[in-house]
Design a protein around this motif. Structure first.
Motif, PDB file in Angstrom:
ATOM      1  N   GLU A  49      -4.197  -3.546  -0.177  1.00  0.00           N
ATOM      2  CA  GLU A  49      -5.358  -3.437  -1.078  1.00  0.00           C
ATOM      3  C   GLU A  49      -5.907  -1.727  -1.134  1.00  0.00           C
ATOM      4  O   GLU A  49      -6.090  -1.107  -2.130  1.00  0.00           O
ATOM      5  CB  GLU A  49      -6.530  -4.218  -0.933  1.00  0.00           C
ATOM      6  CG  GLU A  49      -6.440  -5.692  -1.466  1.00  0.00           C
ATOM      7  CD  GLU A  49      -5.887  -5.874  -2.651  1.00  0.00           C
ATOM      8  OE1 GLU A  49      -6.454  -5.273  -3.594  1.00  0.00           O
ATOM      9  OE2 GLU A  49      -4.749  -6.407  -3.052  1.00  0.00           O
ATOM     10  N   LYS A  76      -3.362   0.214  -2.518  1.00  0.00           N
ATOM     11  CA  LYS A  76      -3.380   0.191  -3.893  1.00  0.00           C
ATOM     12  C   LYS A  76      -4.210   0.962  -4.657  1.00  0.00           C
ATOM     13  O   LYS A  76      -4.175   1.791  -5.539  1.00  0.00           O
ATOM     14  CB  LYS A  76      -3.514  -1.261  -4.551  1.00  0.00           C
ATOM     15  CG  LYS A  76      -2.474  -2.215  -4.297  1.00  0.00           C
ATOM     16  CD  LYS A  76      -2.802  -3.624  -4.671  1.00  0.00           C
ATOM     17  CE  LYS A  76      -1.676  -4.727  -4.527  1.00  0.00           C
ATOM     18  NZ  LYS A  76      -2.039  -6.015  -4.932  1.00  0.00           N
ATOM     19  N   LYS A  77      -5.409   1.277  -3.843  1.00  0.00           N
ATOM     20  CA  LYS A  77      -6.597   2.150  -4.394  1.00  0.00           C
ATOM     21  C   LYS A  77      -6.096   3.506  -4.403  1.00  0.00           C
ATOM     22  O   LYS A  77      -6.263   4.305  -5.299  1.00  0.00           O
ATOM     23  CB  LYS A  77      -7.837   1.883  -3.405  1.00  0.00           C
ATOM     24  CG  LYS A  77      -8.338   0.345  -3.949  1.00  0.00           C
ATOM     25  CD  LYS A  77      -9.668   0.256  -3.227  1.00  0.00           C
ATOM     26  CE  LYS A  77     -10.331  -0.991  -3.257  1.00  0.00           C
ATOM     27  NZ  LYS A  77     -11.616  -1.177  -2.487  1.00  0.00           N
ATOM     28  N   GLN A  78      -5.112   3.669  -3.350  1.00  0.00           N
ATOM     29  CA  GLN A  78      -4.836   5.116  -3.202  1.00  0.00           C
ATOM     30  C   GLN A  78      -3.642   5.458  -4.367  1.00  0.00           C
ATOM     31  O   GLN A  78      -3.716   6.659  -4.886  1.00  0.00           O
ATOM     32  CB  GLN A  78      -4.375   5.555  -1.911  1.00  0.00           C
ATOM     33  CG  GLN A  78      -5.418   5.430  -0.873  1.00  0.00           C
ATOM     34  CD  GLN A  78      -4.867   5.361   0.696  1.00  0.00           C
ATOM     35  OE1 GLN A  78      -3.715   5.267   0.886  1.00  0.00           O
ATOM     36  NE2 GLN A  78      -5.293   6.137   1.384  1.00  0.00           N
ATOM     37  N   GLU A  80      -3.822   4.376  -7.509  1.00  0.00           N
ATOM     38  CA  GLU A  80      -4.635   4.435  -8.256  1.00  0.00           C
ATOM     39  C   GLU A  80      -5.397   5.826  -8.450  1.00  0.00           C
ATOM     40  O   GLU A  80      -4.917   6.444  -9.450  1.00  0.00           O
ATOM     41  CB  GLU A  80      -5.708   3.303  -8.422  1.00  0.00           C
ATOM     42  CG  GLU A  80      -5.232   1.908  -8.712  1.00  0.00           C
ATOM     43  CD  GLU A  80      -6.605   0.919  -8.865  1.00  0.00           C
ATOM     44  OE1 GLU A  80      -7.686   1.525  -8.600  1.00  0.00           O
ATOM     45  OE2 GLU A  80      -6.172  -0.247  -8.763  1.00  0.00           O
ATOM     46  N   LYS A  81      -5.418   6.322  -7.410  1.00  0.00           N
ATOM     47  CA  LYS A  81      -5.890   7.535  -7.217  1.00  0.00           C
ATOM     48  C   LYS A  81      -4.827   8.620  -7.555  1.00  0.00           C
ATOM     49  O   LYS A  81      -5.266   9.674  -8.312  1.00  0.00           O
ATOM     50  CB  LYS A  81      -6.467   7.771  -5.908  1.00  0.00           C
ATOM     51  CG  LYS A  81      -7.233   9.381  -5.738  1.00  0.00           C
ATOM     52  CD  LYS A  81      -8.538   9.374  -6.134  1.00  0.00           C
ATOM     53  CE  LYS A  81      -9.347  10.552  -5.872  1.00  0.00           C
ATOM     54  NZ  LYS A  81     -10.728  10.405  -6.301  1.00  0.00           N
TER      55      LYS A  81
END
Length: 431
Positions: free
Chosen positions: A305, A308-310, A312-313
């Motif tokens: 998770e 996944k945020k990285q 998106e960044k």
């Protein structure tokens, strides 16, 4: 003694390194025993890791894993490719399976520098000679080797372009040397081959000082590949009109971009070249490696998770050179990602008139047949001068194996499959 097997500890060590890569230092420290928690709390571990990244460059990938036992402790060495160096993350486990010590050491290259290279059967050493050369690109000088078939020629030639990280001219990985396999195998069949030390391998400290976080694939890969092409064209007994370019892994992805710069190439050979963004590939690889142990643990789910945020960044339109690499997948510098975002390998290849040979291992989890190979096929459908071939039993190194491929597989001595070498030689000579 804890019931954890050595395979369990290998997985725990990989998860620990993955937590560091994700900058999840709370998770990393949670794996320590009480003594190490007191000696290396979360803030100190963060400083330790950031210092390593500033010295060795951001981590590229995990390339191998090995173990040892000493005085009741079990030790796992996780070998990693950083931007400018190969490092071993030494993880020491106590008898309860907790981490009681860590260290970061230059990767043990004994196997690659002192062990005897065992040539594949298809390499006929009486059929070629090797000559040491230098690849000069402005202020950069890289040692290299030309493997030349015996005879007067003129011979077709091919330049080899490495995968990610600070690769040597043989693309050494553990006991394996896939580029040496290719050079000796192709030269045995009448093809001259130039291979060279990557700039980040030959001059890691200088590269870091000159480029730092502003590095792109132009400085890391493209400039030296173009210089190597010019050298091979001018080399005695090489046909200057029949010089090809072969790239493996990220080298394969970048080959069409190099071909756009040098339209005089006779053709491009792409081995396991990705067609998707680097951050997507990183997420897919981590997810796959975690899946090997069966059902995901809660920590593994949390790691994914965060990654996944990285990702998106990395995809954020607001991504800029000032975005800290610590906020991005695998700590990859923002400039590097931004450069790659402007480049679409399969679409660039579609616009080239060059002959192309695109090869893919069916067991490759780093560059997959379902996504990347299909990407090449879709973009290049209908082009009569493009040949694509899938080898169902081969992995990312184009070594044969069975079942699901794993990172540990790269520690097993092997060779580039003979069929691959013969296919490349026939395709080059045909042209």
């Amino acid at each position: 003694m804890n019931s954890l097997t050595i395979e369990d500890l290998k997985q725990h060590a990989i998860e620990f390194v993955t937590a560091l890569v994700k900058n999840d230092f709370a998770s990393a420290v949670s794996r320590f025993d009480d003594v190490l928690k007191n000696a290396l709390p979360q803030d100190k571990l963060k400083d330790y890791w950031n210092t390593l990244n500033s010295q060795a460059g951001s981590i590229q990938q995990i390339t191998g894993i090995s173990t040892a036992e000493m005085q009741g402790y079990r030790i796992v060495f996780v070998t990693c490719k950083f931007g400018w160096a190969n490092m071993d993350v030494q993880v020491v486990f106590n008898d309860s399976g907790l981490i009681s010590g860590i260290n970061f050491l230059p990767a043990n290259d004994i196997s690659s520098t002192t062990s005897t290279y065992k040539p594949p059967e298809y390499a006929d050493q009486s059929a070629f000679r090797e000559y040491e050369i230098n690849v000069d690109t402005g202020e950069w000088t890289l040692p290299g080797t030309i493997t030349m078939p015996v005879g007067d020629g003129p011979f077709p030639g091919v330049v080899l372009v490495h995968g990610s990280g600070p690769n040597d001219r043989d693309e050494t990985l553990g006991p394996n040397k896939p580029f040496k396999d290719l050079a000796w195998g192709l030269a045995s069949q009448g093809v001259a081959v130039l291979r060279y030390e990557k700039r980040t391998k030959a001059h890691p400290e200088k590269f870091k000082a000159v480029y730092g976080q502003n590095c792109t694939v132009k400085e890391e890969v493209i400039d030296d590949a173009l210089s190597s092409i010019r050298i091979l064209r001018e080399y005695p007994n090489v046909d200057p009109d029949r010089v090809f370019l072969l790239g493996h892994s990220i080298g394969g992805s970048i080959v069409p971009r190099i071909g756009k710069h040098d339209t005089g190439l006779a053709g491009l050979i792409i081995m396991a070249g990705s067609t998707i963004p680097m951050e997507d590939s990183a997420l897919a690889q981590v997810t796959y490696i975690y899946s090997l142990s069966g059902q995901l643990t809660e920590q593994q789910k949390a790691d994914i998770e965060l990654l996944k945020k990285q990702v998106e960044k990395a995809k954020d339109p607001g991504l800029s050179a000032d975005t800290p690499s610590s906020e991005l997948p695998l700590g990859i510098p923002a400039m590097y990602l931004m450069d790659l975002h402007r480049y679409h390998p399969a679409e660039v290849a579609k616009g080239l008139s060059l002959r192309m040979l695109i090869l893919q291992g069916g067991r490759d989890y780093q560059v997959t047949p379902e996504v990347d190979f299909e990407g090449w096929k879709a973009a290049l459908a209908g082009k009569e001068n493009v040949t694509l071939k899938l080898y169902p039993e081969l992995n990312h190194l184009f070594f044969a194996g069975e079942g699901r491929s794993t990172p540990q597989e790269y520690d097993i001595e092997g060779h580039v499959d003979a069929e691959v070498v013969h296919d490349i030689a026939r395709w080059i000579i045909k042209g």
